[in-house]
Scaffold this motif. Structure first.
Motif, PDB file in Angstrom:
ATOM      1  N   ASN A   1       0.863  -1.184   0.000  1.00 50.63           N
ATOM      2  CA  ASN A   1       0.000   0.000   0.000  1.00 50.63           C
ATOM      3  C   ASN A   1       0.896   1.229   0.000  1.00 50.63           C
ATOM      4  N   ASP A   2       0.839   2.008  -1.095  1.00 48.24           N
ATOM      5  CA  ASP A   2       1.685   3.203  -1.174  1.00 48.24           C
ATOM      6  C   ASP A   2       0.888   4.484  -0.975  1.00 48.24           C
ATOM      7  N   GLY A   3      -0.343   4.350  -0.462  1.00 52.64           N
ATOM      8  CA  GLY A   3      -1.177   5.523  -0.221  1.00 52.64           C
ATOM      9  C   GLY A   3      -2.069   5.856  -1.395  1.00 52.64           C
ATOM     10  N   LYS A   4      -1.703   5.390  -2.577  1.00 50.66           N
ATOM     11  CA  LYS A   4      -2.489   5.633  -3.784  1.00 50.66           C
ATOM     12  C   LYS A   4      -2.951   4.317  -4.407  1.00 50.66           C
ATOM     13  N   THR A   5      -2.062   3.327  -4.347  1.00 51.18           N
ATOM     14  CA  THR A   5      -2.351   2.018  -4.930  1.00 51.18           C
ATOM     15  C   THR A   5      -2.208   0.930  -3.871  1.00 51.18           C
ATOM     16  N   VAL A   6      -3.171   0.003  -3.855  1.00 56.85           N
ATOM     17  CA  VAL A   6      -3.118  -1.166  -2.990  1.00 56.85           C
ATOM     18  C   VAL A   6      -3.002  -2.399  -3.874  1.00 56.85           C
ATOM     19  N   ILE A   7      -1.994  -3.229  -3.618  1.00 59.56           N
ATOM     20  CA  ILE A   7      -1.800  -4.481  -4.344  1.00 59.56           C
ATOM     21  C   ILE A   7      -1.929  -5.610  -3.330  1.00 59.56           C
ATOM     22  N   LEU A   8      -2.986  -6.416  -3.454  1.00 61.57           N
ATOM     23  CA  LEU A   8      -3.290  -7.442  -2.463  1.00 61.57           C
ATOM     24  C   LEU A   8      -3.309  -8.821  -3.104  1.00 61.57           C
ATOM     25  N   CYS A   9      -2.586  -9.753  -2.488  1.00 61.81           N
ATOM     26  CA  CYS A   9      -2.548 -11.117  -2.990  1.00 61.81           C
ATOM     27  C   CYS A   9      -3.855 -11.834  -2.662  1.00 61.81           C
ATOM     28  N   SER A  10      -4.467 -12.457  -3.657  1.00 62.77           N
ATOM     29  CA  SER A  10      -5.732 -13.165  -3.463  1.00 62.77           C
ATOM     30  C   SER A  10      -5.580 -14.678  -3.537  1.00 62.77           C
ATOM     31  N   LYS A  11      -4.410 -15.149  -4.015  1.00 63.97           N
ATOM     32  CA  LYS A  11      -4.228 -16.594  -4.169  1.00 63.97           C
ATOM     33  C   LYS A  11      -2.741 -16.916  -4.284  1.00 63.97           C
ATOM     34  N   VAL A  12      -2.312 -18.004  -3.622  1.00 66.60           N
ATOM     35  CA  VAL A  12      -0.940 -18.482  -3.724  1.00 66.60           C
ATOM     36  C   VAL A  12      -0.961 -19.985  -4.017  1.00 66.60           C
ATOM     37  N   VAL A  13      -0.186 -20.393  -5.002  1.00 63.33           N
ATOM     38  CA  VAL A  13      -0.043 -21.812  -5.322  1.00 63.33           C
ATOM     39  C   VAL A  13       1.447 -22.137  -5.295  1.00 63.33           C
ATOM     40  N   LEU A  14       1.840 -23.028  -4.401  1.00 63.10           N
ATOM     41  CA  LEU A  14       3.244 -23.425  -4.304  1.00 63.10           C
ATOM     42  C   LEU A  14       3.468 -24.737  -5.056  1.00 63.10           C
ATOM     43  N   ASN A  15       4.589 -24.791  -5.773  1.00 59.25           N
ATOM     44  CA  ASN A  15       4.947 -25.973  -6.572  1.00 59.25           C
ATOM     45  C   ASN A  15       3.814 -26.429  -7.492  1.00 59.25           C
ATOM     46  N   PRO A  16       3.370 -25.541  -8.392  1.00 62.47           N
ATOM     47  CA  PRO A  16       2.309 -25.911  -9.338  1.00 62.47           C
ATOM     48  C   PRO A  16       2.784 -27.025 -10.276  1.00 62.47           C
ATOM     49  N   LYS A  17       1.838 -27.767 -10.812  1.00 59.44           N
ATOM     50  CA  LYS A  17       2.183 -28.869 -11.707  1.00 59.44           C
ATOM     51  C   LYS A  17       2.874 -28.352 -12.972  1.00 59.44           C
ATOM     52  N   GLU A  18       2.370 -27.259 -13.509  1.00 61.27           N
ATOM     53  CA  GLU A  18       2.961 -26.678 -14.714  1.00 61.27           C
ATOM     54  C   GLU A  18       3.949 -25.581 -14.315  1.00 61.27           C
ATOM     55  N   LYS A  19       5.200 -25.754 -14.688  1.00 58.61           N
ATOM     56  CA  LYS A  19       6.231 -24.779 -14.358  1.00 58.61           C
ATOM     57  C   LYS A  19       6.257 -23.651 -15.387  1.00 58.61           C
ATOM     58  N   ALA A  20       6.461 -22.445 -14.908  1.00 56.12           N
ATOM     59  CA  ALA A  20       6.551 -21.285 -15.797  1.00 56.12           C
ATOM     60  C   ALA A  20       7.999 -21.079 -16.234  1.00 56.12           C
ATOM     61  N   SER A  21       8.163 -20.428 -17.372  1.00 58.11           N
ATOM     62  CA  SER A  21       9.493 -20.050 -17.839  1.00 58.11           C
ATOM     63  C   SER A  21       9.813 -18.671 -17.264  1.00 58.11           C
ATOM     64  N   ILE A  22      10.661 -18.646 -16.251  1.00 57.17           N
ATOM     65  CA  ILE A  22      10.975 -17.394 -15.572  1.00 57.17           C
ATOM     66  C   ILE A  22      12.243 -16.809 -16.189  1.00 57.17           C
ATOM     67  N   LYS A  23      12.038 -16.066 -17.258  1.00 52.73           N
ATOM     68  CA  LYS A  23      13.147 -15.469 -17.990  1.00 52.73           C
ATOM     69  C   LYS A  23      12.821 -14.028 -18.349  1.00 52.73           C
ATOM     70  N   ALA A  24      13.850 -13.234 -18.539  1.00 51.24           N
ATOM     71  CA  ALA A  24      13.661 -11.830 -18.903  1.00 51.24           C
ATOM     72  C   ALA A  24      13.219 -11.710 -20.355  1.00 51.24           C
ATOM     73  N   ALA A  25      12.415 -10.685 -20.638  1.00 51.69           N
ATOM     74  CA  ALA A  25      12.025 -10.391 -22.015  1.00 51.69           C
ATOM     75  C   ALA A  25      13.263  -9.947 -22.797  1.00 51.69           C
TER      76      ALA A  25
END
Length: 290
Positions: free
Chosen positions: A226-250
Motif C-alpha cells: 500500500n503506497d497511499g495511492k495504490t493497494v496491491i493485495l494477494c488473493s491466491k498463492v499456489v506453491l509448486n504448481p504442476k505446470e512450471k513457468a518459464s521465468i526469464k527476462a524479455a
C-alpha cells in the motif's frame, strides 16, 4: 544413500516455483470528480469513461517466482466493446505499462521490463533499487498466511502515474501568473515529485524475498503493498504448481536504462500535451488541433 538424498533435495530446491495472484487498485477519485463536474459530458459518455477508468485502475497481476527470480505480468483480458478511450486515457494506459512483463532477479539484483510507450517498444534493464525496510512489529493473517508489517520511504518521480493530477483552473491561473516570465516546466500539469511511505505485509512462511511489481527484499513473499495511492493485495498463492513457468527476462525492444527511459517519457508527455491542449469545454472535450 546420503549423497543421493542431498542431490535430490538440491534438485527440488532448484525446481521450486510458486504462483501468486494480485489484485491492484489505484485511487482515481480526483479524476472521477473532474469528469463528474464536466457539464458538457453526456451520461452515456460519463459511464463509458468510468468503465474505462475502472479497467485502467483495477487490474489483476500474476507473479511467477522461484528462489531467485520472478516475472510479474498483468492478466490478459479483452477490452469490452466501446472502451477504446480518448487520447488522454490511452496516454495514461500506456504510462501504466499495460502488457509489460517485469523480471526481477534478487540474486543478481537486477531487473528487466518490456514496455510499450506511445507505439514504441522499450526494454528497460537496470539494477534493483534497494529498499530500506523498517520492521514495524505488527502482524496479521492474509489468505491463511501469517504476515508481518514493514515500511519504507520511496521517492516519486515525474513518470509515476500515482503522482499525476491535472491542475485546477485556480491553481493554473496562480501558477501561470507566477511563472509568466520563467521557462514553462516540462510537466506543468503534474504535481511536483514527493516522497511517500510504502507499507508491505510479508510472510516468512513463503521464504522468498520477492513481491509484486518493483517490490522485494523482505524475508518472505510480500502479500500486500500500500503506497497511499495504490493497494496491491494477494488473493491466491499456489506453491509448486504442476505446470512450471518459464521465468526469464524479455528480450524484445530498444535496450535502455531506467533514467533514460524516464527522460524519454517526460519528453513525449510534453510533446503530447503541447499538441493536444485541453479544450475550454473541460475533460470531456475533444482536444487536439483543428
Amino acid at each position: 544413500m546420503v549423497l543421493g538424498l542431498a542431490l535430490g533435495l538440491s534438485v527440488q530446491a532448484q525446481e521450486f516455483q510458486g504462483i501468486a495472484v494480485y489484485q491492484s487498485k489505484t485511487s482515481s477519485a480526483e479524476m472521477k470528480e473532474r469528469f463528474a463536474n464536466d457539464k458538457n459530458m453526456t451520461p452515456d459518455r460519463q459511464k463509458q469513461i468510468e468503465e474505462r477508468m475502472k479497467s485502467m485502475f483495477e487490474k489483476t497481476f500474476i507473479l511467477n517466482f522461484d528462489k531467485t527470480a520472478s516475472i510479474y505480468k498483468e492478466e490478459e483480458k479483452l477490452d469490452a466493446p466501446g472502451q477504446g478511450g480518448d487520447g488522454r486515457m490511452k496516454m495514461m494506459s500506456s504510462m501504466m505499462g499495460a502488457g509489460g512483463t517485469m523480471y526481477k532477479n534478487v540474486k543478481d539484483k537486477n531487473y528487466t521490463v518490456d514496455k510499450e510507450f506511445m507505439g514504441k517498444d522499450f526494454l528497460v534493464k537496470d539494477s534493483l533499487v534497494k529498499l530500506n525496510w523498517k520492521m514495524e512489529g505488527e502482524s496479521r493473517v492474509i489468505g491463511g498466511y501469517n504476515c508481518f508489517k514493514a515500511t519504507a520511504v520511496i521517492a516519486m518521480n515525474e513518470t509515476d502515474l500515482g503522482n499525476f493530477r491535472p491542475r485546477s483552473d485556480e491553481e493554473k491561473r496562480k501558477e501561470d501568473a507566477a511563472e509568466k516570465e520563467k521557462k514553462t516546466s516540462l510537466l506543468d500539469q503534474i504535481k511536483a515529485p514527493t516522497e511517500r511511505v510504502v507499507t508491505a505485509w510479508y510472510s516468512p512462511e513463503i521464504p522468498v524475498n520477492q513481491g509484486p511489481d518493483k517490490y522485494w527484499g523482505l524475508p518472505g513473499l510480500i502479500l500486500e503493498i500500500n503506497d497511499g495511492k495504490t493497494v496491491i493485495l494477494c488473493s491466491k498463492v499456489v506453491l509448486n504448481p504442476k505446470e512450471k513457468a518459464s521465468i526469464k527476462a524479455a528480450t524484445n525492444g530498444k535496450l535502455i536504462n531506467q533514467k533514460d527511459y524516464d527522460a524519454t517519457v517526460v519528453k513525449k508527455i510534453k510533446e503530447y500535451r503541447d499538441n493536444n491542449p485541453r479544450p475550454a469545454g473541460g475533460p470531456g472535450g475533444g482536444g487536439g488541433r483543428r
